[in-house]
Design a protein around this motif. Structure first.
Motif, PDB file in Angstrom:
ATOM      1  N   SER A  28       0.836  -1.208   0.000  1.00 43.80           N
ATOM      2  CA  SER A  28       0.000   0.000   0.000  1.00 43.80           C
ATOM      3  C   SER A  28       0.864   1.248   0.000  1.00 43.80           C
ATOM      4  O   SER A  28       0.581   2.230  -0.714  1.00 43.80           O
ATOM      5  CB  SER A  28      -0.924  -0.004   1.209  1.00 43.80           C
ATOM      6  N   LEU A  29       1.928   1.218   0.822  1.00 43.92           N
ATOM      7  CA  LEU A  29       2.810   2.381   0.885  1.00 43.92           C
ATOM      8  C   LEU A  29       3.484   2.630  -0.458  1.00 43.92           C
ATOM      9  O   LEU A  29       3.548   3.775  -0.936  1.00 43.92           O
ATOM     10  CB  LEU A  29       3.854   2.161   1.984  1.00 43.92           C
ATOM     11  N   MET A  30       3.982   1.547  -1.065  1.00 43.91           N
ATOM     12  CA  MET A  30       4.628   1.733  -2.372  1.00 43.91           C
ATOM     13  C   MET A  30       3.625   2.222  -3.422  1.00 43.91           C
ATOM     14  O   MET A  30       3.946   3.069  -4.256  1.00 43.91           O
ATOM     15  CB  MET A  30       5.267   0.414  -2.810  1.00 43.91           C
ATOM     16  N   GLY A  31       2.414   1.658  -3.352  1.00 44.26           N
ATOM     17  CA  GLY A  31       1.406   2.111  -4.307  1.00 44.26           C
ATOM     18  C   GLY A  31       1.062   3.568  -4.119  1.00 44.26           C
ATOM     19  O   GLY A  31       0.967   4.340  -5.087  1.00 44.26           O
ATOM     20  N   LEU A  32       0.862   3.967  -2.840  1.00 46.46           N
ATOM     21  CA  LEU A  32       0.538   5.372  -2.572  1.00 46.46           C
ATOM     22  C   LEU A  32       1.688   6.293  -2.951  1.00 46.46           C
ATOM     23  O   LEU A  32       1.485   7.381  -3.500  1.00 46.46           O
ATOM     24  CB  LEU A  32       0.182   5.540  -1.096  1.00 46.46           C
ATOM     25  N   LEU A  33       2.923   5.839  -2.620  1.00 48.61           N
ATOM     26  CA  LEU A  33       4.080   6.661  -2.993  1.00 48.61           C
ATOM     27  C   LEU A  33       4.192   6.785  -4.510  1.00 48.61           C
ATOM     28  O   LEU A  33       4.473   7.863  -5.040  1.00 48.61           O
ATOM     29  CB  LEU A  33       5.352   6.049  -2.412  1.00 48.61           C
ATOM     30  N   LEU A 291      11.467  16.991  -3.568  1.00 47.02           N
ATOM     31  CA  LEU A 291      10.156  16.791  -2.951  1.00 47.02           C
ATOM     32  C   LEU A 291       9.850  15.306  -2.790  1.00 47.02           C
ATOM     33  O   LEU A 291       9.373  14.866  -1.731  1.00 47.02           O
ATOM     34  CB  LEU A 291       9.075  17.458  -3.811  1.00 47.02           C
ATOM     35  N   ASN A 292      10.126  14.517  -3.813  1.00 44.95           N
ATOM     36  CA  ASN A 292       9.866  13.080  -3.728  1.00 44.95           C
ATOM     37  C   ASN A 292      10.725  12.411  -2.655  1.00 44.95           C
ATOM     38  O   ASN A 292      10.265  11.522  -1.929  1.00 44.95           O
ATOM     39  CB  ASN A 292      10.119  12.421  -5.078  1.00 44.95           C
ATOM     40  N   GLY A 293      11.975  12.829  -2.552  1.00 46.79           N
ATOM     41  CA  GLY A 293      12.835  12.271  -1.508  1.00 46.79           C
ATOM     42  C   GLY A 293      12.324  12.592  -0.115  1.00 46.79           C
ATOM     43  O   GLY A 293      12.314  11.729   0.780  1.00 46.79           O
ATOM     44  N   PHE A 294      11.855  13.814   0.055  1.00 52.22           N
ATOM     45  CA  PHE A 294      11.321  14.217   1.357  1.00 52.22           C
ATOM     46  C   PHE A 294      10.051  13.428   1.689  1.00 52.22           C
ATOM     47  O   PHE A 294       9.879  12.945   2.818  1.00 52.22           O
ATOM     48  CB  PHE A 294      11.042  15.720   1.334  1.00 52.22           C
ATOM     49  N   LEU A 298       9.345  10.721   4.850  1.00 48.78           N
ATOM     50  CA  LEU A 298       8.203  10.824   5.757  1.00 48.78           C
ATOM     51  C   LEU A 298       7.353   9.557   5.717  1.00 48.78           C
ATOM     52  O   LEU A 298       6.866   9.080   6.748  1.00 48.78           O
ATOM     53  CB  LEU A 298       7.345  12.035   5.392  1.00 48.78           C
ATOM     54  N   ALA A 299       7.169   8.984   4.513  1.00 47.63           N
ATOM     55  CA  ALA A 299       6.351   7.777   4.379  1.00 47.63           C
ATOM     56  C   ALA A 299       6.981   6.598   5.105  1.00 47.63           C
ATOM     57  O   ALA A 299       6.288   5.808   5.753  1.00 47.63           O
ATOM     58  CB  ALA A 299       6.156   7.445   2.903  1.00 47.63           C
ATOM     59  N   LEU A 300       8.284   6.449   5.010  1.00 45.89           N
ATOM     60  CA  LEU A 300       8.954   5.356   5.708  1.00 45.89           C
ATOM     61  C   LEU A 300       8.822   5.490   7.216  1.00 45.89           C
ATOM     62  O   LEU A 300       8.562   4.508   7.930  1.00 45.89           O
ATOM     63  CB  LEU A 300      10.428   5.306   5.298  1.00 45.89           C
ATOM     64  N   LEU A 301       8.997   6.719   7.714  1.00 46.62           N
ATOM     65  CA  LEU A 301       8.830   6.941   9.146  1.00 46.62           C
ATOM     66  C   LEU A 301       7.400   6.652   9.587  1.00 46.62           C
ATOM     67  O   LEU A 301       7.154   6.023  10.628  1.00 46.62           O
ATOM     68  CB  LEU A 301       9.219   8.387   9.497  1.00 46.62           C
ATOM     69  N   PHE A 302       6.424   7.076   8.783  1.00 48.97           N
ATOM     70  CA  PHE A 302       5.020   6.862   9.104  1.00 48.97           C
ATOM     71  C   PHE A 302       4.680   5.371   9.082  1.00 48.97           C
ATOM     72  O   PHE A 302       3.964   4.866   9.954  1.00 48.97           O
ATOM     73  CB  PHE A 302       4.159   7.626   8.091  1.00 48.97           C
ATOM     74  N   ALA A 303       5.219   4.624   8.081  1.00 48.90           N
ATOM     75  CA  ALA A 303       4.962   3.189   8.000  1.00 48.90           C
ATOM     76  C   ALA A 303       5.553   2.462   9.204  1.00 48.90           C
ATOM     77  O   ALA A 303       4.930   1.550   9.772  1.00 48.90           O
ATOM     78  CB  ALA A 303       5.544   2.628   6.709  1.00 48.90           C
ATOM     79  N   ALA A 304       6.741   2.840   9.604  1.00 52.29           N
ATOM     80  CA  ALA A 304       7.360   2.203  10.772  1.00 52.29           C
ATOM     81  C   ALA A 304       6.533   2.452  12.022  1.00 52.29           C
ATOM     82  O   ALA A 304       6.329   1.544  12.855  1.00 52.29           O
ATOM     83  CB  ALA A 304       8.786   2.731  10.956  1.00 52.29           C
ATOM     84  N   LEU A 305       6.023   3.666  12.186  1.00 52.20           N
ATOM     85  CA  LEU A 305       5.189   3.983  13.343  1.00 52.20           C
ATOM     86  C   LEU A 305       3.902   3.163  13.328  1.00 52.20           C
ATOM     87  O   LEU A 305       3.476   2.625  14.369  1.00 52.20           O
ATOM     88  CB  LEU A 305       4.886   5.485  13.354  1.00 52.20           C
TER      89      LEU A 305
END
Length: 731
Positions: A28-33, A291-294, A298-305
């Motif tokens: 889901s994260l990869m798809g959303l990203l 922007l994409n790197g930022f 954020l997405a990786l941090l959010f997924a880990a949380l």
């Protein structure tokens, strides 16, 4: 006790919930990203591209404005020199001092001019001089060159009256030109000629413009046979859209704006191209990468949380719940699933306990329902069966066993076992129907016989339906088997009783007609003779009274004789009327057709306001007596109903015979008020007519509608075998 059964899981071969969660969150994260990157890149890059296009258009517009300013400055210089008393005087005196003082080489250098010419009103060159700005050398103008310019200009404008500025295409190149009539300093005339100044838009001039706007500029004539690809595309785009400028991407490094240069005749002559580096585009790409790197970080941090919270709040508690559920299976204890808290997992544990209790209750109800269904099937003699074709698994209910003559569950059900019980004469039909149902996937419903083990023959009704999977291949069949032997016997008995009842009705009608015929004969032969004798005696008394007249006796005899004669006449008429009603004597003497004519004529006399038409298409002399009396009574009843209810003005009666089909047809049609085809009054007349027709194995139809009259059609078979049946009713 109903126990909860839970399938054990092989954790070595099954993906755990934790892995599934991780996989789902990751996908889901990869798809959303990916979606976010795509959308953001598309939107931002589109915005930067639009900015790039706008910058190219703005710079193209700026170049066009510079050229307009050049033309404006040139026109101003021409106006200053042309509207000057010294120039006005020179056109008259042609003094060389004026040329040396005002139109020398310095004037060409200061004004960046390539040509200056003074032309008088006759089109002759008073002064003409060219100048090469690159070599700083003067060069003379020929009369032919000036005439070429003035001819191009004068074809559109009056040079002595109009001020002109614009571009004209010469052999030497694109010339920026301005003209002004020669007038006094007070702008008074009359004009003594025209002053022409020109400036070539050549490579030297374009370099000066490039330095001015700090961009690369290219000029391309559109009059050459083969334009470069980008110029050709831009040229046709400008012509199609009628825009002032268009923008095209040249390559990954350059973008260009194009503008069309038109001459004084508004005809396209050349294209200007302004090239820009794609700095805005590459700045946009850099911004999107940052922007994409930022966003990815954020997405990786959010997924880990999310995964950490899900592990603590859900997965760990689900593991505890799973352990307790497995313990239920091992201990068969139905109330040990508990979870501390009031959230969804606690409610889930409570729901599991409630589900166990409901399953136990449902299980008992299902058992009771199955017992009730089995009892109902036994009482109704209806059983059900199922067949899974892919595994050849067949299942019968207890009643199916009983119908086929087996003890319930005494043997393994099988299709071939069922066929063994089918009557040999019906076996082919049953097999063919079943195979067609399996092949075509359609429902079937048939009745056939079976032979039970003891040899008793029964009649059953079999119905089957098919279930399909993708590709319309039959995989499953369900159906019912009902013993309808008693129903068939009851139906046969009902049909027999109906046939006997109908025979009795028809027999009674035949007896009634025979009794009427006998009564008519007796009335005619005996009672009629007596009345005739009374009438004869009365006439004799009268005659005797006249021969031997005695006054008093003659009067009494005459009165008595007249009374006897009157009564006898009335009795005779009454008897004759009764005879006609009981039995139309004309049927035996005159036949059917003449009897119908007689009754129709009599009816017509009673109702002269109705026109009655009677047509016959064949000879009906050899008809059976039952047919004749039936047709006579139907016509009689129809005429009575028409007189009472129809209010008709025309009645048509048609009698015809079809020798091919061996049928007789009678039609009675009126144009009266008609009646409702369903809601009309059910009188004995119509019922009696229908019974008479059906007694002769015929058919009767009624066609009517309110306001559309009535049509009664009778069709009776007259073949020899039918007439033999009619004769049997007389016995």
């Amino acid at each position: 006790m109903c126990s909860l059964k839970i399938n054990s899981l092989s954790y070595s071969n099954t993906m755990t919930l934790r892995k599934k969660t991780l996989l789902i969150v990751g996908i889901s994260l990869m798809g959303l990203l990916g979606l976010l990157f795509t959308v953001s890149s598309t939107i931002l890059l589109k915005g930067f591209t639009q900015l790039e296009y706008q910058a190219a258009q703005d710079n193209t517009r700026r170049l066009i404005d510079v050229l307009e300013d050049e033309l404006g400055n040139l026109a101003t210089e021409v106006e200053d020199y042309a509207e000057w008393d010294d120039t006005y005087q020179y056109m008259e005196t042609q003094d060389d001092i004026f040329i040396l003082s005002n139109l020398g080489q310095s004037t060409f250098d200061n004004l960046n001019l390539n040509s200056i010419a003074l032309v008088n009103l006759n089109g002759q060159i008073v002064f003409g001089q060219g100048y090469d700005l690159i070599t700083d050398q003067l060069r003379p103008f020929s009369q032919e060159h000036i005439e070429n310019i003035t001819k191009k200009l004068s074809s559109v404008y009056d040079l002595t009256k109009n001020k002109i500025r614009g571009f004209i295409q010469l052999n030497e190149g694109m010339l920026m030109i301005a003209t002004n009539p020669v007038l006094t300093s007070k702008k008074q005339g009359p004009s003594r000629g025209v002053l022409i100044m020109g400036r070539y838009l050549d490579h030297h001039r374009l370099e000066r413009l490039q330095k001015l706007i700090h961009l690369s500029i290219h000029l391309q004539s559109v009059k050459i046979p083969q334009l470069p690809l980008d110029f050709s595309k831009a040229y046709f785009n400008l012509l199609d859209t009628q825009q002032e400028s268009v923008v095209q991407i040249l390559d990954q490094e350059r973008i260009a704006g194009y503008a069309l240069i038109k001459d004084l005749y508004q005809q396209p002559q050349a294209l200007l191209r302004v090239e820009l580096p794609r700095e805005i585009y590459y700045q946009g790409l850099t911004t999107i990468r940052y922007l994409n790197g930022f966003v990815l970080l954020l997405a990786l941090l959010f997924a880990a949380l999310i995964l950490w919270l899900f592990e603590r709040l859900v997965l760990a508690r689900l593991a505890t719940l799973s352990h307790e559920v497995r313990r239920i299976r091992a201990t068969d204890h139905l109330s040990t699933v508990t979870v501390v808290g009031r959230d969804e997992l606690a409610h889930l544990a409570l729901t599991i306990n409630e589900m166990i209790s409901a399953l136990r209750t449902s299980y008992l109800r299902v058992r009771q329902s199955e017992a009730s269904l089995a009892e109902a099937q036994r009482i109704a003699h209806v059983g059900n069966w199922e067949w899974e074709i892919t595994t050849n698994h067949v299942q019968w209910s207890d009643e199916v066993y009983r119908i086929l003559g087996f003890k319930p569950q005494s043997c393994s059900p099988d299709y071939l076992l069922f066929l063994e019980r089918v009557h040999p004469e019906d076996r082919k039909m049953v097999t063919q129907t079943f195979e067609e149902s399996v092949k075509e996937g359609k429902t079937y419903s048939i009745e056939h016989r079976i032979v039970q083990k003891e040899g008793e023959e029964r009649i059953v009704h079999t119905r089957g339906e098919v279930l399909h999977k993708e590709g319309y291949q039959t995989i499953y069949m369900i159906g019912t088997l009902q013993d309808i032997t008693e129903i068939k016997q009851a139906q046969a008995e009902t049909v027999r009783l109906l046939e006997e009842n109908r025979f009795l009705i028809h027999r009674s009608m035949a007896i009634q007609e025979a009794e009427r015929r006998d009564l008519t004969r007796e009335l005619h032969d005996e009672f009629g003779q007596w009345i005739t004798a009374i009438q004869a005696d009365a006439e004799t008394i009268v005659e005797l009274a006249r021969i031997e007249p005695t006054l008093a006796r003659s009067e009494k005899i005459g009165i008595s004789a007249d009374a006897i004669l009157t009564i006898a006449t009335q009795m005779y008429d009454l008897v004759h009327s009764l005879i006609r009603q009981l039995r139309p004597s004309g049927l035996d003497e005159l036949g059917l057709v003449e009897s119908l004519r007689e009754i129709i004529t009599a009816w017509q006399k009673r109702y002269p306001e109705v026109q009655c038409r009677f047509t016959v298409s064949d000879d009906f002399r050899n008809m059976e007596e039952n047919i004749n009396i039936t047709l006579y009574r139907i016509v009689q009843e129809c005429l009575t109903n028409i007189a009472k209810y129809s209010k008709a003005t025309v009645v048509t009666i048609r009698l015809q015979m079809d020798a091919t089909e061996e049928t007789l047809t009678l039609e009675v049609i009126d144009n009266g008020q008609g009646m409702h085809p369903v809601q009309h009054k059910r009188g004995l007349g119509l019922i009696g007519m229908r019974e008479r027709v059906e007694a002769l194995l015929g058919k009767m139809s009624l066609e009517t509608a309110p306001g559309c009259g009535v049509k009664i059609a009778i069709k009776i078979p007259i073949a020899e075998e039918y007439q033999q049946k009619y004769k049997s009713w007389k016995k």
